[in-house]
Design a protein around this motif. Structure first.
Motif, PDB file in Angstrom:
ATOM      1  N   GLU A  54       1.169  -0.955  -0.117  1.00 30.16           N
ATOM      2  CA  GLU A  54      -0.116  -0.140   0.709  1.00 30.16           C
ATOM      3  C   GLU A  54       0.922   1.130  -0.425  1.00 30.16           C
ATOM      4  O   GLU A  54       0.560   2.472  -1.046  1.00 30.16           O
ATOM      5  CB  GLU A  54      -0.981   0.025   1.285  1.00 30.16           C
ATOM      6  CG  GLU A  54      -2.419  -0.947   1.007  1.00 30.16           C
ATOM      7  CD  GLU A  54      -2.921  -1.340   2.123  1.00 30.16           C
ATOM      8  OE1 GLU A  54      -4.120  -1.862   2.701  1.00 30.16           O
ATOM      9  OE2 GLU A  54      -2.016  -0.893   3.459  1.00 30.16           O
ATOM     10  N   ARG A  55       1.875   1.637   0.980  1.00 38.73           N
ATOM     11  CA  ARG A  55       2.798   2.444   0.942  1.00 38.73           C
ATOM     12  C   ARG A  55       3.654   2.714  -0.710  1.00 38.73           C
ATOM     13  O   ARG A  55       3.685   3.692  -1.391  1.00 38.73           O
ATOM     14  CB  ARG A  55       3.957   2.305   1.790  1.00 38.73           C
ATOM     15  CG  ARG A  55       3.743   2.477   3.140  1.00 38.73           C
ATOM     16  CD  ARG A  55       4.694   2.354   3.844  1.00 38.73           C
ATOM     17  NE  ARG A  55       5.204   1.685   4.372  1.00 38.73           N
ATOM     18  CZ  ARG A  55       5.168   0.572   4.822  1.00 38.73           C
ATOM     19  NH1 ARG A  55       3.492   0.556   5.723  1.00 38.73           N
ATOM     20  NH2 ARG A  55       5.448  -0.756   5.310  1.00 38.73           N
ATOM     21  N   ALA A  56       4.256   1.545  -1.238  1.00 35.85           N
ATOM     22  CA  ALA A  56       4.363   1.625  -2.471  1.00 35.85           C
ATOM     23  C   ALA A  56       3.844   2.340  -3.739  1.00 35.85           C
ATOM     24  O   ALA A  56       4.120   3.094  -4.170  1.00 35.85           O
ATOM     25  CB  ALA A  56       4.499   0.226  -3.264  1.00 35.85           C
ATOM     26  N   ILE A  57       2.298   1.751  -3.914  1.00 33.01           N
ATOM     27  CA  ILE A  57       1.114   2.222  -4.058  1.00 33.01           C
ATOM     28  C   ILE A  57       0.692   3.736  -3.943  1.00 33.01           C
ATOM     29  O   ILE A  57       0.809   4.617  -4.908  1.00 33.01           O
ATOM     30  CB  ILE A  57      -0.558   1.543  -4.063  1.00 33.01           C
ATOM     31  CG1 ILE A  57      -0.118   0.198  -4.578  1.00 33.01           C
ATOM     32  CG2 ILE A  57      -1.524   2.339  -4.463  1.00 33.01           C
ATOM     33  CD1 ILE A  57      -1.455  -1.031  -3.715  1.00 33.01           C
ATOM     34  N   GLY A  58       0.982   4.137  -2.226  1.00 30.82           N
ATOM     35  CA  GLY A  58       1.331   5.654  -2.871  1.00 30.82           C
ATOM     36  C   GLY A  58       1.815   6.051  -2.817  1.00 30.82           C
ATOM     37  O   GLY A  58       1.382   7.868  -4.033  1.00 30.82           O
ATOM     38  N   ILE A  59       2.929   5.530  -2.816  1.00 27.45           N
ATOM     39  CA  ILE A  59       4.190   6.760  -3.906  1.00 27.45           C
ATOM     40  C   ILE A  59       4.248   6.071  -5.294  1.00 27.45           C
ATOM     41  O   ILE A  59       4.202   7.668  -6.215  1.00 27.45           O
ATOM     42  CB  ILE A  59       5.576   5.980  -3.556  1.00 27.45           C
ATOM     43  CG1 ILE A  59       6.039   6.496  -1.757  1.00 27.45           C
ATOM     44  CG2 ILE A  59       6.701   6.305  -4.856  1.00 27.45           C
ATOM     45  CD1 ILE A  59       6.146   7.521  -1.804  1.00 27.45           C
ATOM     46  N   ARG A 104       8.790   1.953  -5.049  1.00 25.38           N
ATOM     47  CA  ARG A 104       7.851   1.714  -5.880  1.00 25.38           C
ATOM     48  C   ARG A 104       8.460  -0.087  -6.679  1.00 25.38           C
ATOM     49  O   ARG A 104       8.004  -0.543  -7.275  1.00 25.38           O
ATOM     50  CB  ARG A 104       7.906   2.393  -7.397  1.00 25.38           C
ATOM     51  CG  ARG A 104       7.690   3.780  -6.977  1.00 25.38           C
ATOM     52  CD  ARG A 104       7.922   5.056  -8.082  1.00 25.38           C
ATOM     53  NE  ARG A 104       7.089   4.405  -9.309  1.00 25.38           N
ATOM     54  CZ  ARG A 104       7.573   4.986 -10.548  1.00 25.38           C
ATOM     55  NH1 ARG A 104       8.620   5.439 -11.035  1.00 25.38           N
ATOM     56  NH2 ARG A 104       6.872   4.480 -11.833  1.00 25.38           N
ATOM     57  N   LYS A 105       9.262  -0.307  -6.458  1.00 23.75           N
ATOM     58  CA  LYS A 105      10.409  -1.315  -7.174  1.00 23.75           C
ATOM     59  C   LYS A 105       8.821  -3.012  -6.099  1.00 23.75           C
ATOM     60  O   LYS A 105       9.129  -3.276  -7.145  1.00 23.75           O
ATOM     61  CB  LYS A 105      11.391  -1.742  -6.198  1.00 23.75           C
ATOM     62  CG  LYS A 105      12.374  -2.860  -7.429  1.00 23.75           C
ATOM     63  CD  LYS A 105      13.718  -3.010  -7.179  1.00 23.75           C
ATOM     64  CE  LYS A 105      14.664  -3.884  -7.896  1.00 23.75           C
ATOM     65  NZ  LYS A 105      15.829  -3.939  -6.898  1.00 23.75           N
ATOM     66  N   LEU A 106       8.364  -2.791  -5.464  1.00 23.11           N
ATOM     67  CA  LEU A 106       7.543  -3.930  -4.466  1.00 23.11           C
ATOM     68  C   LEU A 106       6.795  -4.236  -6.004  1.00 23.11           C
ATOM     69  O   LEU A 106       5.643  -4.819  -6.349  1.00 23.11           O
ATOM     70  CB  LEU A 106       7.019  -4.135  -3.797  1.00 23.11           C
ATOM     71  CG  LEU A 106       8.126  -4.417  -2.817  1.00 23.11           C
ATOM     72  CD1 LEU A 106       7.079  -3.542  -1.074  1.00 23.11           C
ATOM     73  CD2 LEU A 106       9.165  -5.544  -2.386  1.00 23.11           C
ATOM     74  N   LEU A 107       5.940  -3.005  -6.614  1.00 29.27           N
ATOM     75  CA  LEU A 107       5.157  -2.702  -7.638  1.00 29.27           C
ATOM     76  C   LEU A 107       4.835  -3.677  -8.767  1.00 29.27           C
ATOM     77  O   LEU A 107       3.931  -4.453  -9.527  1.00 29.27           O
ATOM     78  CB  LEU A 107       4.651  -2.236  -8.194  1.00 29.27           C
ATOM     79  CG  LEU A 107       3.490  -0.641  -6.869  1.00 29.27           C
ATOM     80  CD1 LEU A 107       3.251   0.695  -7.156  1.00 29.27           C
ATOM     81  CD2 LEU A 107       2.745  -1.670  -5.974  1.00 29.27           C
ATOM     82  N   ARG A 108       6.461  -4.548  -9.116  1.00 26.16           N
ATOM     83  CA  ARG A 108       7.253  -4.674 -10.273  1.00 26.16           C
ATOM     84  C   ARG A 108       6.982  -6.261  -9.864  1.00 26.16           C
ATOM     85  O   ARG A 108       6.270  -7.981 -10.849  1.00 26.16           O
ATOM     86  CB  ARG A 108       8.297  -4.986 -10.506  1.00 26.16           C
ATOM     87  CG  ARG A 108       8.259  -3.860 -11.109  1.00 26.16           C
ATOM     88  CD  ARG A 108      10.242  -2.906 -11.329  1.00 26.16           C
ATOM     89  NE  ARG A 108      10.827  -2.081 -10.818  1.00 26.16           N
ATOM     90  CZ  ARG A 108      11.664  -1.661 -11.435  1.00 26.16           C
ATOM     91  NH1 ARG A 108      12.984  -2.440 -11.272  1.00 26.16           N
ATOM     92  NH2 ARG A 108      12.238  -0.221 -11.386  1.00 26.16           N
ATOM     93  N   LEU A 109       6.144  -6.840  -8.509  1.00 24.10           N
ATOM     94  CA  LEU A 109       6.245  -7.603  -8.184  1.00 24.10           C
ATOM     95  C   LEU A 109       4.296  -8.463  -9.531  1.00 24.10           C
ATOM     96  O   LEU A 109       3.507  -7.679  -9.191  1.00 24.10           O
ATOM     97  CB  LEU A 109       5.582  -8.515  -6.905  1.00 24.10           C
ATOM     98  CG  LEU A 109       7.527  -8.223  -6.709  1.00 24.10           C
ATOM     99  CD1 LEU A 109       7.068  -8.518  -4.398  1.00 24.10           C
ATOM    100  CD2 LEU A 109       8.645  -9.452  -6.132  1.00 24.10           C
TER     101      LEU A 109
END
Length: 347
Positions: A143-148, A176-181
């Motif tokens: 969720e933090r990655a989505i916010g960024i 943002r890197k986790l959103l590549r999973l």
């Protein structure tokens, strides 16, 4: 450094008489006049049962109000959101879970703080939404990655987000890197089963290889559990004291085969060449053999000289009671002999 808006502190600010002015205003609004922003990165609000229980708590006492901006101020930032907002006069910037809990518990109103400063710019609004959740640790890593990511999209690039937070562009990329999973692995990160550090490493791989990388990580964990851990002390090991080898010779009690033979027992560990040992770890040695010099014809290492601490005890002549009595008297002290003489004379 970028500005951070602390929404939790707004409830104690000055209250205006006219809604929409810059100073925050505490209001109690019907739920029908509120709509959450779609830019809230939070995805996990809890089950229906959890939301209902939370709503019942709010029914008794709502300690923290939600934060809202006017429909006009919100649409000034995002004109394309007019369809999502509809005709509802207020948009929730923070407090969507309180809004959902109130709906689940059947409440009709919610306490809010109306503050138009939150909608001063896109960066201010998005930062307020994200930082407030982060301050309360309501957001999981995804969720933090989505916010960024939302800030990057809405502000026009990673450079703008980095400038807003006073960070580097690399920091933004790392967030943002986790959103590549893959979605499945993102769910594991949110659940805490996949560590953020490991998730970022796997995220560097193509999506087709991420599943096998996660399987390899699970195998590594299983192998680590199977290996027993050995506790290693950081303290230096103290040296052991030197072992002192001693020799003990003990007289064999009981009548010997030859009354004149002197026999001792040598404790195993002292080398005595040419002597057999018994099952108890002692070696029988004839005293006459000990006095015999080593042969000059052998090439073997000569026997060790007798140790000074070895004491030889002559065997008692058990076959002659008179001899035993004589030896006993001879070994008495003068005082004991005197006492024995008195006893004998008294008889």
């Amino acid at each position: 450094m970028g500005r951070r808006t602390s929404l939790a502190s707004l409830a104690g600010a000055k209250v205006d008489d006219v809604p929409g002015q810059s100073d925050p205003l505490l209001l109690t609004l019907p739920l029908t006049k509120l709509v959450p922003t779609r830019f809230n990165p939070r995805r996990n609000f809890g089950t229906n049962e959890e939301l209902t229980a939370f709503g019942l708590i709010l029914k008794r006492r709502q300690l923290q109000p939600a934060v809202v901006v006017s429909r006009a101020g919100y649409l000034k930032l995002w004109p394309a959101e007019v369809e999502a907002v509809g005709e509802v006069p207020y948009v929730i910037a923070n407090g969507e879970r309180r809004y959902r809990g109130s709906l689940a518990a059947g409440l009709t109103t919610l306490n809010v703080v109306h503050n138009e400063d939150v909608a001063a710019s896109r960066a201010d609004f998005l930062d307020a939404v994200l930082s407030e959740n982060n301050d309360r640790e309501d957001l999981d890593p995804i969720e933090r990655a989505i916010g960024i990511e939302t800030m990057v999209v809405e502000l026009g690039g990673a450079d703008q987000v980095a400038e807003h937070y006073g960070k580097t562009k690399g920091w933004v990329s790392q967030q943002r890197k986790l959103l590549r999973l893959t979605p499945e692995l993102q769910a594991l990160v949110s659940a805490g089963e996949l560590a953020v550090r490991v998730g970022r490493e796997i995220a560097s791989l193509p999506e087709g290889e991420q599943g096998s990388a996660w399987a390899a990580e699970l195998e590594r964990r299983q192998a680590a559990k199977a290996v027993p851990r050995t506790r290693v002390s950081s303290r230096p090991k103290e040296p052991s004291p030197p072992v002192q080898r001693t020799s003990m010779k003990t007289e064999i009690t009981g009548p010997p085969t030859d009354p004149e033979q002197k026999v001792v027992l040598v404790q195993e560990g002292q080398d005595q060449p040419g002597t057999p040992s018994n099952d108890l770890g002692f070696t029988a040695v004839n005293q006459d053999d000990e006095q015999r010099p080593a042969s000059d014809e052998t090439n073997e290492t000569p026997a060790r000289p007798p140790l000074p601490d070895i004491v030889t005890v002559e065997a008692m002549p058990w076959g002659s009671p008179q001899a035993v009595a004589r030896i006993a008297v001879e070994r008495m002290s003068e005082e004991n002999r005197h006492t024995l003489a008195k006893l004998l004379s008294a008889d």
